[in-house]
Design an enzyme around this catalytic site. Structure first.
Site, short mmCIF file in Angstrom:
data_model
loop_
_atom_site.label_atom_id
_atom_site.label_comp_id
_atom_site.label_asym_id
_atom_site.label_seq_id
_atom_site.Cartn_x
_atom_site.Cartn_y
_atom_site.Cartn_z
N TYR A 38 -18.43 8.30 -19.37
CA TYR A 38 -19.12 8.63 -18.31
C TYR A 38 -19.28 7.52 -17.19
O TYR A 38 -19.10 7.69 -16.05
CB TYR A 38 -20.78 8.81 -18.66
CG TYR A 38 -21.16 10.14 -18.95
CD1 TYR A 38 -21.85 10.84 -17.88
CD2 TYR A 38 -20.70 10.68 -20.20
CE1 TYR A 38 -22.13 12.32 -18.23
CE2 TYR A 38 -20.99 12.12 -20.17
CZ TYR A 38 -21.85 12.97 -19.31
OH TYR A 38 -22.34 14.08 -19.43
N GLY B 77 -41.36 6.33 -34.73
CA GLY B 77 -42.20 5.38 -34.01
C GLY B 77 -43.59 5.67 -34.14
O GLY B 77 -43.95 6.72 -34.90
N LYS C 91 -27.14 14.25 -34.02
CA LYS C 91 -28.00 14.87 -32.69
C LYS C 91 -28.30 13.93 -31.81
O LYS C 91 -28.23 14.22 -30.56
CB LYS C 91 -28.78 15.97 -33.02
CG LYS C 91 -28.00 17.30 -33.64
CD LYS C 91 -29.28 18.38 -33.69
CE LYS C 91 -28.53 19.48 -33.96
NZ LYS C 91 -29.34 20.72 -33.96
N LYS D 163 -26.38 10.28 -14.39
CA LYS D 163 -25.55 10.85 -13.33
C LYS D 163 -26.26 11.36 -12.24
O LYS D 163 -25.87 11.45 -11.14
CB LYS D 163 -24.57 11.65 -14.11
CG LYS D 163 -23.34 12.19 -13.05
CD LYS D 163 -22.54 13.19 -13.70
CE LYS D 163 -21.66 13.89 -12.67
NZ LYS D 163 -20.76 14.80 -13.46
N TYR E 42 -25.00 7.30 -39.06
CA TYR E 42 -25.35 6.19 -38.20
C TYR E 42 -24.25 5.58 -37.75
O TYR E 42 -24.24 5.32 -36.32
CB TYR E 42 -26.23 5.23 -38.96
CG TYR E 42 -26.90 4.33 -38.06
CD1 TYR E 42 -27.88 4.65 -37.06
CD2 TYR E 42 -26.56 2.80 -38.50
CE1 TYR E 42 -28.31 3.83 -36.24
CE2 TYR E 42 -27.54 1.93 -37.59
CZ TYR E 42 -28.21 2.35 -36.24
OH TYR E 42 -28.69 1.51 -35.79
N ASP F 188 -40.79 9.45 -26.90
CA ASP F 188 -40.64 9.38 -28.12
C ASP F 188 -41.15 10.70 -29.02
O ASP F 188 -42.03 11.10 -28.36
CB ASP F 188 -41.56 8.19 -28.87
CG ASP F 188 -40.92 7.64 -30.03
OD1 ASP F 188 -40.99 8.11 -30.87
OD2 ASP F 188 -40.83 6.21 -30.10
N PHE G 231 -40.40 -0.05 -33.27
CA PHE G 231 -40.32 -1.35 -33.45
C PHE G 231 -39.93 -2.18 -32.28
O PHE G 231 -40.62 -2.87 -31.47
CB PHE G 231 -39.33 -1.78 -34.80
CG PHE G 231 -39.23 -2.80 -34.79
CD1 PHE G 231 -40.05 -4.08 -34.58
CD2 PHE G 231 -37.93 -3.56 -35.52
CE1 PHE G 231 -39.71 -5.57 -34.78
CE2 PHE G 231 -37.48 -4.62 -35.25
CZ PHE G 231 -38.34 -5.69 -35.04
#
Length: 477
Positions: A317, A166, A249, A263, A303, A161, A141
């Site tokens: 990072y 999607g 994941k 990186k 979530y 994707d 979306f």
């Protein structure tokens, strides 16, 4: 007699000078021509006149050359813009209204929505360098609208994707564009690309998707197939899940993979986080400095905590490896291309009313949310990526509505006779949600422009067309 000849020959040899016996002698030096002869040479046959004319022509060329090159480049850019505009791509001839919605002369391209400040194609190389950008979740979306904006400004875009949430229909209008590339890939697995910027949007964001995507048992080669039938009073969905991917994941392994890519190649990385990191907030409105009030073991925690972990990894990072990162916390967003039945309140209400079903309100309907139109969010994401501030930044519309107020707006827009069906509230449902966007206004010069009353009709038009096509497809079976 012979003696006399030898003696005379010997005598002649003695009389010859040494200089005359040498085999080579230097040439006589030439005397330089007098100056008068050089001048007379120039004056003869109008040679001086031709020299002066040549100097004049050369001077004129070098004086006029910058302006000529400017005109030629302007003409070239104009031709590029025209050739792009009529290149034969489905989205090539476009018109934009003040609401940022595209009107296309191709009837197959009705879902091609654009954004504020877009006035058509911009030829590459005018005012900015073309970038190579990857958008994970770019067929979703929000991602598909972001891709449209990046393509419209002249960038090369790679969409990654796995099509769990999607849809190919969201990007089909871009498939003929030479600056667009689509890769079917799950970000849980590493990928090697050379890009300048990474927009990380990949993650199932609606309750229906992240609540019903558990970690499954592995089958052959680490894969298994399960089917889930999710039914309620207003929709029925069937999911065929072919991998172990879950919110954790995607948010953890996917974010790690993309941070590692950033990186390795020195790309700038933008994480799309969520207002769910605030949980059921005790602070209202919520500022970026608020740490949240989250249930770590609730049904929504995969979530909420997944995004909190992604933010942690991103900042680690940034501090540890010096990666350029940006963090956006997205509040409720609506607009065309949303999944028809993804469990979010706006899409639920709109699809239910169009289908002549009662709107489902959980609890007493006094919970509050703020709703931003998708083009405003896309403008905010691009502003954040191009800015020099890390964040996090709240990106949302501070206009606050209760669920009952939202239901009334939907009724006014679609069907005043629509009914409301009250049901028990869901677990860990936040009572209040409203962003404080003062930081984004000050540092990004961004704020939403489209109100709910302006944006909702645009979404309704899209939903009505898709539901109509869906019903026609069922009738043809």
């Amino acid at each position: 007699m012979k003696q006399l000849q030898r003696q005379s020959g010997t005598k002649r040899d003695e009389e010859i000078p040494i200089s005359q016996t040498s085999l080579y002698s230097p040439k006589a030096l030439k005397h330089p021509k007098p100056l008068s002869r050089s001048i007379s040479y120039l004056l003869k046959e109008q040679r001086l006149l031709f020299i002066l004319v040549g100097i004049l022509i050369g001077s004129t060329f070098f004086i006029l050359q910058p302006s000529l090159s400017h005109l030629s480049s302007g003409t070239h850019n104009h031709l590029i813009a025209r050739s792009n505009a009529f290149s034969g791509n489905r989205e090539s001839i476009t018109y934009y209204d003040h609401n940022g919605v595209i009107e296309n002369n191709n009837v197959e391209n009705k879902n091609n929505y654009k954004y504020n400040n877009a006035v058509g194609r911009v030829s590459v190389g005018i005012g900015r360098k073309r970038k190579r950008i990857v958008v994970t979740g770019g067929a979703g979306f929000v991602g598909s609208h972001l891709v449209d904006k990046l393509i419209a400004r002249g960038d090369d875009v790679i969409v990654i994707d796995n099509f769990f949430t999607g849809r190919k229909e969201n990007v089909v209008h871009l498939l003929g564009n030479p600056r667009f590339e689509l890769i079917r890939h799950d970000v849980v697995e590493p990928i090697l690309l050379e890009v300048d910027q990474i927009y990380h949007l990949a993650c199932p964001a609606s309750p229906v998707h992240y609540k019903y995507n558990p970690i499954m048992d592995t089958g052959v080669n680490g894969y298994s197939i399960k089917r889930y039938f999710i039914r309620s009073s207003y929709f029925s969905l069937e999911f065929e899940l072919r991998s172990l991917t879950c919110d954790y994941k995607t948010n953890v392994m996917g974010t790690l993979n993309l941070l590692g890519l950033a990186k390795r190649i020195g790309a700038r990385f933008l994480l799309t986080s969520t207002s769910e990191v605030y949980g059921d907030p005790l602070q209202h409105p919520q500022k970026e400095t608020y740490w949240g009030h989250v249930n770590p073991i609730g049904v929504r925690s995969c979530y909420d905590e997944g995004k909190r972990t992604a933010e942690t990894l991103t900042m680690d990072y940034h501090r540890g490896a010096g990666i350029e990162v940006r963090i956006a916390r997205i509040f409720n967003t609506y607009g065309p291309r949303m999944c028809l039945d993804d469990g979010r309140v706006v899409s639920n209400f709109v699809s239910q009313v169009i289908r002549k079903q009662p709107m489902t309100v959980y609890g007493d309907g006094k919970q509050t949310r703020s709703f931003q139109y998708v083009s405003d969010l896309v403008d905010g994401l691009v502003a954040l990526m191009e800015n020099e501030h890390v964040g996090p930044f709240n990106l949302g519309n501070p206009g606050e509505f209760t669920m009952l107020e939202l239901a009334e707006v939907v009724k006014e827009t679609i069907d005043p006779s629509a009914k409301i069906d009250f049901k028990p509230n869901t677990a860990d449902d936040p009572h209040k949600r409203k962003p404080d966007i003062s930081k984004a206004k000050e540092l990004l010069n961004w704020e939403p422009k489209i109100s709910l009353h302006e944006g909702l009709p645009l979404m309704v038009t899209d939903f009505r067309n898709r539901i109509l096509n869906e019903d026609e497809g069922k009738g043809n079976k």
